[in-house]
Scaffold this motif. Sequence first.
Motif, PDB file in Angstrom:
ATOM      1  N   VAL A 196       0.838  -1.201   0.000  1.00  0.00           N
ATOM      2  CA  VAL A 196       0.000   0.000   0.000  1.00  0.00           C
ATOM      3  C   VAL A 196       0.870   1.246   0.000  1.00  0.00           C
ATOM      4  O   VAL A 196       0.597   2.219  -0.720  1.00  0.00           O
ATOM      5  N   GLY A 199       2.066   1.976  -3.302  1.00  0.00           N
ATOM      6  CA  GLY A 199       0.994   2.572  -4.080  1.00  0.00           C
ATOM      7  C   GLY A 199       0.797   4.050  -3.784  1.00  0.00           C
ATOM      8  O   GLY A 199       0.506   4.843  -4.691  1.00  0.00           O
ATOM      9  N   LEU A 202       3.471   5.740  -5.611  1.00  0.00           N
ATOM     10  CA  LEU A 202       3.166   5.693  -7.037  1.00  0.00           C
ATOM     11  C   LEU A 202       2.133   6.747  -7.411  1.00  0.00           C
ATOM     12  O   LEU A 202       2.261   7.412  -8.450  1.00  0.00           O
ATOM     13  N   GLY A 203       1.097   6.901  -6.585  1.00  0.00           N
ATOM     14  CA  GLY A 203       0.097   7.915  -6.874  1.00  0.00           C
ATOM     15  C   GLY A 203       0.699   9.300  -6.998  1.00  0.00           C
ATOM     16  O   GLY A 203       0.353  10.066  -7.920  1.00  0.00           O
ATOM     17  N   LEU A 372      -4.521   5.516 -13.124  1.00  0.00           N
ATOM     18  CA  LEU A 372      -3.618   4.386 -12.893  1.00  0.00           C
ATOM     19  C   LEU A 372      -3.767   3.349 -13.997  1.00  0.00           C
ATOM     20  O   LEU A 372      -2.763   2.826 -14.509  1.00  0.00           O
ATOM     21  N   LEU A 380      -2.631  -2.871 -12.978  1.00  0.00           N
ATOM     22  CA  LEU A 380      -3.025  -2.080 -11.822  1.00  0.00           C
ATOM     23  C   LEU A 380      -4.335  -1.344 -12.072  1.00  0.00           C
ATOM     24  O   LEU A 380      -4.674  -1.020 -13.214  1.00  0.00           O
ATOM     25  N   GLU A 461      -0.622  -6.211  -6.289  1.00  0.00           N
ATOM     26  CA  GLU A 461      -1.066  -5.160  -7.194  1.00  0.00           C
ATOM     27  C   GLU A 461      -2.345  -4.500  -6.702  1.00  0.00           C
ATOM     28  O   GLU A 461      -2.542  -3.284  -6.876  1.00  0.00           O
ATOM     29  N   GLN A 463      -3.163  -4.140  -3.517  1.00  0.00           N
ATOM     30  CA  GLN A 463      -2.783  -3.258  -2.408  1.00  0.00           C
ATOM     31  C   GLN A 463      -2.154  -1.978  -2.924  1.00  0.00           C
ATOM     32  O   GLN A 463      -2.355  -0.890  -2.371  1.00  0.00           O
ATOM     33  N   ILE A 464      -1.370  -2.082  -3.986  1.00  0.00           N
ATOM     34  CA  ILE A 464      -0.793  -0.890  -4.607  1.00  0.00           C
ATOM     35  C   ILE A 464      -1.907   0.037  -5.085  1.00  0.00           C
ATOM     36  O   ILE A 464      -1.848   1.265  -4.893  1.00  0.00           O
ATOM     37  N   SER A 465      -2.945  -0.527  -5.682  1.00  0.00           N
ATOM     38  CA  SER A 465      -4.073   0.285  -6.147  1.00  0.00           C
ATOM     39  C   SER A 465      -4.768   0.981  -4.985  1.00  0.00           C
ATOM     40  O   SER A 465      -5.190   2.142  -5.102  1.00  0.00           O
ATOM     41  N   GLY A 467      -3.311   2.002  -2.308  1.00  0.00           N
ATOM     42  CA  GLY A 467      -2.430   3.103  -1.939  1.00  0.00           C
ATOM     43  C   GLY A 467      -2.591   4.312  -2.838  1.00  0.00           C
ATOM     44  O   GLY A 467      -2.508   5.461  -2.379  1.00  0.00           O
ATOM     45  N   VAL A 468      -2.827   4.094  -4.120  1.00  0.00           N
ATOM     46  CA  VAL A 468      -3.031   5.215  -5.048  1.00  0.00           C
ATOM     47  C   VAL A 468      -4.263   6.019  -4.644  1.00  0.00           C
ATOM     48  O   VAL A 468      -4.262   7.264  -4.686  1.00  0.00           O
TER      49      VAL A 468
END
Length: 530
Positions: A196, A199, A202-203, A372, A380, A461, A463-465, A467-468
């Motif tokens: 996260v 992410g 990344l955002g 994203l 993602l 992936e 969890q990364i989303s 975080g964005v």
Amino acid sequence: MATGHAESDKREHIPPLTEREAAEYTLALLRDPTSVNPDGWQVDWDTAPWPVKVHVGGSRRPLGVRRPLDRLLFYGLAVSRVRFDLTAPVPTTPHGPVLPRRSPRVTTRRPVPSGGAMYPTEVYVLETGPRPGAHHYDPYRHELVDLGQPAPAGVLRAALGLGAGAALPQLVLVLAHRFWKNLHKYADFATRLGAVDVGVVLGRVIRLGLVEFGVVDVRADLDGAVLAGGLGLDPCAEAPHLLVGLGAPRQAAAPEPRGVRTPWPPQVVERSSRFRRSSRFEAFQAALAAYPCPKPGAAFRSALPGPPAPDTWEGPSPGPVVALPTPASNVPMAGDVLLRRTSSGARFSGGSCTPAGLASVLDQASAAVAQLRHVGDGALGHEVALYCAVHRVRGVQPGWYRACGAGLIPVGRGVDPDCAQLVQEALLIDSLNVELAAFTVHVAVPPDFRSSDRGPRAHRERQISVGVVIEAVTLVATALGLGSHPVLGVDTRRLDAGYGLTGGSVSVHGQVSVGAVHPGVNWEVTVVPR
């Protein structure tokens, strides 16, 4: 305190989790995160890492704020504020609160939120132009540390399965999760929290990269082992998650020089040489590394297609749509807004919010998800749904809603005067007064990675989303003069029941409460590059 180097060569081999074991592990992290921790896990603050990754030796390049890369790194990742915490509570772990320490404390803060202010995301800058090189970004000094690793273009092509002559952007960022930064505090919960946090970074990188470079190309389909080896990273301590190309790709005018690695590259020095281990955490990381990486070999894009389409509700509406005002088309994102955020533990005051404020937050969160998908390689931003628990928004009845388009759709329990209290009771640690927030945004994604064909990578992936979305909500809230606080440690079963998601295709994975806050007793000062 002993200072020394981490010794990874003495670790015994831990086999990867099977697909079934990995699914059980990730589902337990969502439902009951402490159930997967090693027996007797307690936070040992004497072994806590330094706030930043420390390199000694090697050459450094100071950065400013005049060049596009410098601005992106400073407004996204630099240690830009110093916080003086007068009450100095010791941070806690899920289900494991500890007594506060009543003494002054100074902490460093960055422009993006991070779970427990651990900041486990490390950023590496690869230059493929006339002066190729690989660098680690030092957020404390706002400098690039030359890693002494030659031929970054070859490493990038190998990690992405590209041909030898494939054009590359002159700047590529690598976002990596450094395990011990939050593993030491949160134990196996770091499996979710680390992804996260990547992410969230990344955002911010996407947001600033589009402004500074025009073209951003995010790659999740990569061979992490190849990339880690090319950067000289210890795979037991750190894992590359993403590549972000900045700017249009350019064909190299000449073959990349075949240099020799610097005989004395910079060395990583740890605050303590004592590291606690979690066999299940390491076995899940091994499962991620062992899963076959899709290698489409797609070239970097020289331009982005048209603007992404907003999300729309699919299927019949389960209730009357609650219309919201037209969101602000251009929420101001000046430098002071980018550096300042209010997700730092301030207490919510119970003040109400305007419908326009709610609409702007939800619109920007939805736009971040669409963006994203727009700039990514297809891995993602999919299967992400936004929900909202309205506590006290003028003109909108308290209750449980699905956010979509220009309005809210009542779902689950619908209008519910007890909604705010139920959100409060869902916290795993009762250390925030989120019931006094104006509203709470919940991010929902599929809970079981086996619903995807990407194996355990799908869990990371997703969890990364999440975080964005957290980055978008906290930043827009700050721009609107509101406070916010992200939380992952929630009883998702209670929240799923509120939204009517129990047994469905998605489940709540994170939340951000937004509203007016009391002035904090702590104070912060902004620092700028020398």
